[in-house]
Enzyme design. Structure first.
Site, PDB file in Angstrom:
ATOM      1  N   ARG A  88      12.347   3.211   0.957  1.00  0.00           N
ATOM      2  CA  ARG A  88      12.028   2.565   1.550  1.00  0.00           C
ATOM      3  C   ARG A  88      12.793   2.002   2.172  1.00  0.00           C
ATOM      4  O   ARG A  88      13.329   1.815   1.099  1.00  0.00           O
ATOM      5  CB  ARG A  88      10.518   1.779   1.701  1.00  0.00           C
ATOM      6  CG  ARG A  88      10.765   0.630   2.930  1.00  0.00           C
ATOM      7  CD  ARG A  88       9.372   0.053   2.578  1.00  0.00           C
ATOM      8  NE  ARG A  88       7.902   0.738   3.205  1.00  0.00           N
ATOM      9  CZ  ARG A  88       7.043   0.407   3.933  1.00  0.00           C
ATOM     10  NH1 ARG A  88       6.801  -1.015   3.690  1.00  0.00           N
ATOM     11  NH2 ARG A  88       6.435   1.104   4.256  1.00  0.00           N
ATOM     12  N   LYS A 121      24.285  -5.963  -7.143  1.00  0.00           N
ATOM     13  CA  LYS A 121      25.439  -6.060  -7.636  1.00  0.00           C
ATOM     14  C   LYS A 121      26.624  -5.856  -5.971  1.00  0.00           C
ATOM     15  O   LYS A 121      27.782  -6.062  -7.219  1.00  0.00           O
ATOM     16  CB  LYS A 121      26.087  -5.996  -8.534  1.00  0.00           C
ATOM     17  CG  LYS A 121      25.149  -6.429  -9.770  1.00  0.00           C
ATOM     18  CD  LYS A 121      24.895  -5.743 -11.458  1.00  0.00           C
ATOM     19  CE  LYS A 121      24.140  -6.371 -12.510  1.00  0.00           C
ATOM     20  NZ  LYS A 121      23.285  -5.715 -13.036  1.00  0.00           N
ATOM     21  N   ARG A 168       1.163  -0.882   0.213  1.00  0.00           N
ATOM     22  CA  ARG A 168      -0.432   0.296  -0.014  1.00  0.00           C
ATOM     23  C   ARG A 168       1.160   1.483  -0.508  1.00  0.00           C
ATOM     24  O   ARG A 168       0.640   2.449  -0.772  1.00  0.00           O
ATOM     25  CB  ARG A 168      -1.083   0.172   1.118  1.00  0.00           C
ATOM     26  CG  ARG A 168      -0.603   0.349   2.119  1.00  0.00           C
ATOM     27  CD  ARG A 168      -0.891  -0.664   3.429  1.00  0.00           C
ATOM     28  NE  ARG A 168      -0.768  -1.897   3.049  1.00  0.00           N
ATOM     29  CZ  ARG A 168      -1.665  -3.288   3.277  1.00  0.00           C
ATOM     30  NH1 ARG A 168      -2.915  -3.537   3.647  1.00  0.00           N
ATOM     31  NH2 ARG A 168      -1.217  -4.073   3.670  1.00  0.00           N
ATOM     32  N   THR A 169       2.054   1.397   0.142  1.00  0.00           N
ATOM     33  CA  THR A 169       3.174   2.869   0.558  1.00  0.00           C
ATOM     34  C   THR A 169       2.851   2.809  -0.791  1.00  0.00           C
ATOM     35  O   THR A 169       3.269   4.196  -1.028  1.00  0.00           O
ATOM     36  CB  THR A 169       3.901   2.083   2.011  1.00  0.00           C
ATOM     37  OG1 THR A 169       3.400   2.302   2.845  1.00  0.00           O
ATOM     38  CG2 THR A 169       4.930   3.592   2.017  1.00  0.00           C
ATOM     39  N   HIS A 225       8.331   5.901  10.160  1.00  0.00           N
ATOM     40  CA  HIS A 225       7.207   5.987   8.638  1.00  0.00           C
ATOM     41  C   HIS A 225       6.064   6.931   9.414  1.00  0.00           C
ATOM     42  O   HIS A 225       5.722   7.093   9.399  1.00  0.00           O
ATOM     43  CB  HIS A 225       6.558   4.374   8.954  1.00  0.00           C
ATOM     44  CG  HIS A 225       5.950   4.645   8.257  1.00  0.00           C
ATOM     45  ND1 HIS A 225       6.048   4.983   6.591  1.00  0.00           N
ATOM     46  CD2 HIS A 225       5.089   2.948   7.573  1.00  0.00           C
ATOM     47  CE1 HIS A 225       5.128   4.529   5.834  1.00  0.00           C
ATOM     48  NE2 HIS A 225       4.916   2.946   6.467  1.00  0.00           N
TER      49      HIS A 225
HETATM   50  C1  NCD Z   1       3.813  -1.045   7.706  1.00  0.00           C
HETATM   51  C2  NCD Z   1       5.184  -1.203   7.628  1.00  0.00           C
HETATM   52  O1  NCD Z   1       5.489  -1.122   6.602  1.00  0.00           O
HETATM   53  O2  NCD Z   1       6.685  -0.188   8.383  1.00  0.00           O
HETATM   54  N1  NCD Z   1       3.218  -1.392   6.477  1.00  0.00           N
HETATM   55  C3  NCD Z   1       2.877   0.112   6.519  1.00  0.00           C
HETATM   56  O3  NCD Z   1       3.153   0.948   5.369  1.00  0.00           O
HETATM   57  N2  NCD Z   1       1.325  -0.101   5.540  1.00  0.00           N
HETATM   58  C4  NCD Z   1       3.864  -2.118   8.552  1.00  0.00           C
HETATM   59  C5  NCD Z   1       4.121  -3.178   8.831  1.00  0.00           C
HETATM   60  O4  NCD Z   1       4.768  -3.777   7.982  1.00  0.00           O
HETATM   61  O5  NCD Z   1       3.820  -4.361   9.502  1.00  0.00           O
END
Ligand code: NCD
Length: 314
Positions: A108, A86, A58-59, A136
């Protein structure tokens, strides 16, 4: 304007009025996203690169959609397939991308602090889409918008964050944000999943759901982050669900109008009962996803305005 940052690296850098500015702008984007024509030119001509060194559904999807709706050219780098495998360092990859003149870099990374480091090396706006256990920020902001819409305010609420706090950047960013907005925060989970030194954040700690959930307005559940665990933090998933999994009985200790949240991805039957997660009278999990797109549009819009100011002055 009350939002003057070059990057969005963490909630810890934001003042309460900046949080409000961002959420207010996100409200406009909620309306836009519900309209038949979902486009606005806020990022027209700009290039957005998404670099996800960790899996995401989703992110990543919502950052991509947010950029496209605002008119940016959006590119998703498949990091597993890139030169990283690599042996190229994070900084080398970033410098290579930087030479392509991106304006917004969404990153990320599994290591806490990696996104901050990268932001020091590039001359575009960097958005942290989750770094290790650290922060986050857009997740905490979308959670804040969801709470504000459901409860009509974002202060003086009693909010329980439950489960694997120790490994969760979502918990950390939420604790910082909700604390800045003067809410009462309770953390509920087994002692093995509580980070050390957490009481410095002005939170109350419980290892019993019935006690911890008593009279709260918001119940935020977290996933067991098995990929960040290097040993036996819980006896078994069955035992964990029995003690800490949210079901209707445990929820009955919260206020009758308490809302249920989860950032996703969910493990049904581990941290939350599937029927409860789908109960539209209690669960705002789908609304969180909707708010995610709007919040990311607002964040990129604000950063793009500041980018123009920084570059114009140079
Ligand atoms: C979270 C994350 O990646 O930190 N998910 C997200 O971004 N919706 C939480 C998770 O991975 O449990």
């Amino acid at each position: 304007m009350t939002f003057t940052h070059r990057h969005l690296l963490g909630i810890e850098h934001l003042r309460p009025e900046e949080i409000v500015t961002l959420l207010d702008l996100a409200e406009d984007y909620v309306a836009l996203n519900r309209a038949p024509d979902k486009h606005k030119d806020a990022l027209a001509g700009l290039t957005q690169i998404n670099m996800f060194f960790e899996n995401s559904t989703r992110t990543q999807a919502s950052f991509e959609l947010a950029g496209k709706r605002l008119g940016a050219d959006v590119m998703n780098m498949a990091m597993q397939a890139s030169s990283i495998s690599k042996g190229e360092t994070l900084i080398d990859t970033a410098m290579t991308l930087n030479a392509m003149h991106p304006d917004l870099l969404v990153v990320r990374h599994p290591h806490s602090g990696a996104v901050d480091l990268l932001a020091q090396k590039v001359n575009c706006a960097v958005l942290n889409a989750g770094d290790g256990r650290h922060e986050h920020p857009t997740q905490a902001l979308l959670d804040a918008l969801t709470i504000r819409r459901a409860k009509g305010r974002l202060h003086r609420l009693s909010i329980a964050i439950c489960g694997d706090i120790a490994h969760s950047r979502v918990a950390r960013s939420n604790i910082i944000l909700l604390g800045k907005m003067e809410n009462r925060i309770r953390l509920i989970g087994p002692p093995t999943l509580m980070p050390s030194g957490i009481s410095e954040f002005g939170v109350e700690i419980y290892d019993d759901m019935a006690e911890g959930l008593k009279d709260v307005d918001v119940v935020m559940m977290l996933r067991l982050q098995k990929e960040r665990m290097d040993g036996g933090f819980i006896p078994s998933e069955r035992e964990y669900y029995h003690r800490f999994g949210l079901d209707a009985e445990k929820l009955s200790h919260a206020k009758p109008d308490a809302i249920v949240m989860h950032p996703g991805p969910m493990n049904r039957g581990v941290e939350i009962d599937g029927t409860l997660a789908d109960d539209i009278n209690r669960s705002v999990i789908q609304e969180q996803v909707e708010m995610g797109v709007a919040v990311r549009m607002a964040a990129m819009d604000l950063l793009a305005r500041n980018l123009a100011a920084v570059r114009g002055a140079a």
